[in-house]
Design a protein around this motif. Structure first.
Motif, PDB file in Angstrom:
ATOM      1  N   HIS A 168       0.829  -1.198   0.000  1.00 40.63           N
ATOM      2  CA  HIS A 168       0.000   0.000   0.000  1.00 40.63           C
ATOM      3  C   HIS A 168       0.874   1.262   0.000  1.00 40.63           C
ATOM      4  O   HIS A 168       0.525   2.259  -0.655  1.00 40.63           O
ATOM      5  N   ARG A 184       1.924   1.951  -3.455  1.00 35.54           N
ATOM      6  CA  ARG A 184       0.847   2.538  -4.261  1.00 35.54           C
ATOM      7  C   ARG A 184       0.634   4.010  -3.912  1.00 35.54           C
ATOM      8  O   ARG A 184       0.349   4.830  -4.783  1.00 35.54           O
ATOM      9  N   ASN A 187      -1.459   6.187  -6.585  1.00 41.25           N
ATOM     10  CA  ASN A 187      -2.635   5.361  -6.865  1.00 41.25           C
ATOM     11  C   ASN A 187      -3.502   5.137  -5.633  1.00 41.25           C
ATOM     12  O   ASN A 187      -4.475   4.385  -5.690  1.00 41.25           O
ATOM     13  N   ASP A 196      -8.782   3.704  -9.258  1.00 39.84           N
ATOM     14  CA  ASP A 196      -7.683   3.029  -8.572  1.00 39.84           C
ATOM     15  C   ASP A 196      -8.151   1.858  -7.711  1.00 39.84           C
ATOM     16  O   ASP A 196      -7.334   1.040  -7.290  1.00 39.84           O
ATOM     17  N   HIS A 223      -6.396  -2.432  -6.583  1.00 39.20           N
ATOM     18  CA  HIS A 223      -5.838  -2.011  -5.310  1.00 39.20           C
ATOM     19  C   HIS A 223      -4.964  -3.079  -4.655  1.00 39.20           C
ATOM     20  O   HIS A 223      -4.087  -2.764  -3.868  1.00 39.20           O
ATOM     21  N   VAL A 283       0.244  -5.543  -8.922  1.00 40.25           N
ATOM     22  CA  VAL A 283       0.741  -4.607  -7.912  1.00 40.25           C
ATOM     23  C   VAL A 283       1.794  -5.284  -7.035  1.00 40.25           C
ATOM     24  O   VAL A 283       2.820  -4.677  -6.688  1.00 40.25           O
ATOM     25  N   SER A 333       5.690  -3.987  -6.586  1.00 36.08           N
ATOM     26  CA  SER A 333       6.160  -3.493  -5.288  1.00 36.08           C
ATOM     27  C   SER A 333       7.151  -4.433  -4.617  1.00 36.08           C
ATOM     28  O   SER A 333       8.034  -3.988  -3.881  1.00 36.08           O
TER      29      SER A 333
END
Length: 265
Positions: free
Chosen positions: A180, A183, A188, A220, A224, A229, A233
């Motif tokens: 998170h 993001r 985002n 977005d 999520h 993602v 990351s």
């Protein structure tokens, strides 16, 4: 002397780099009260007037008195089921368990030129939620913005089996939070928080944790928390094992998306 100067400059640059990320964790360790309201759509205009003339002044007085940190009113944009019995939610953030015990004193002290008895009567006639919940904010990472709070909040309600609470907390802290944060850094997402339910409680209630995901753009929400993602990351992560671990420690009961109506801070 030069060595001290270099150390001082290095410290300044480190602090600047830290704060330039625009993150705050001020909500961690605080409490959250959610009041789930069902407002008759035919009375929506009257409710909007009551928000401005009653709810905001009362909650501003609570903040001035120090009994509450922030207050937010959301419209339920996408409910968690087809028979949801609430269409607005009021969220109070407090340093201790949120309550309304000193409302009269707060209004008399901080609400200038208003009739305390009238405000209290109108406030309690409006704030008759179908149900309320008390939560503890166990983790928090929110992007600082000059434009105020995020426009949308997606709340994911989780059920964690008895005895698995610590494992779930660690999974969110060590695995989910960095994703998170990635993001948020890429624009985002505006914030993420982890909540643990205090009251009501019990197996029959259906859930005991939730995560709050904050956005300014609903587009977005679609991506999520997914494989793409995760690979961006955390490139070295075993994707299959990661998601299996997530499924092992919690069940997603439902998700709701709320749209911010107004707030006081």
């Amino acid at each position: 002397m030069k060595t001290r100067l270099l150390l001082l400059l290095s410290l300044i640059f480190l602090l600047a780099a830290f704060f330039s990320q625009g993150f705050t964790q001020d909500n961690q360790g605080l409490y959250m009260k959610i009041d789930y309201l069902e407002i008759d759509l035919q009375e929506l205009s009257a409710f909007q007037n009551d928000v401005e003339s009653v709810l905001i002044p009362v909650n501003e007085a609570r903040i001035e008195a120090g009994s509450m940190e922030n207050w937010y009113l959301y419209r339920v944009l996408y409910p968690g089921s087809q028979n949801t019995d609430h269409n607005f939610v009021a969220v109070a953030i407090c340093s201790e368990l949120c309550n309304n015990e000193s409302l009269r004193d707060h209004l008399e002290e901080f609400s200038e030129g208003n009739n305390t008895a009238r405000l209290l009567s109108e406030y309690y006639s409006i704030m008759t939620p179908n149900f309320s919940e008390l939560w503890k904010i166990n983790n928090s990472i929110v992007h600082e913005s000059e434009n105020g709070p995020a426009q949308f909040l997606m709340l994911d309600y989780m059920n964690v089996s008895p005895g698995a609470e610590y494992a779930y907390q660690m999974m969110e802290d060590e695995n989910a939070k960095p994703i998170h944060q990635f993001r948020i850094e890429n624009g985002n997402m505006e914030g993420w928080e982890l909540f643990q339910l205090i009251l009501p409680r019990g197996e029959e209630y259906g859930y005991n944790f939730s995560t709050g995901n904050y956005y300014n753009d609903l587009r977005d929400v679609e991506f999520h928390f997914n494989e793409e993602v995760l690979r961006q990351s955390r490139p070295d992560t075993d994707v299959a094992a990661f998601f299996q671990n997530v499924e092992n420690v919690r069940d997603l009961v439902r998700s709701e998306v709320w749209e911010l109506v107004t707030y006081t801070e």
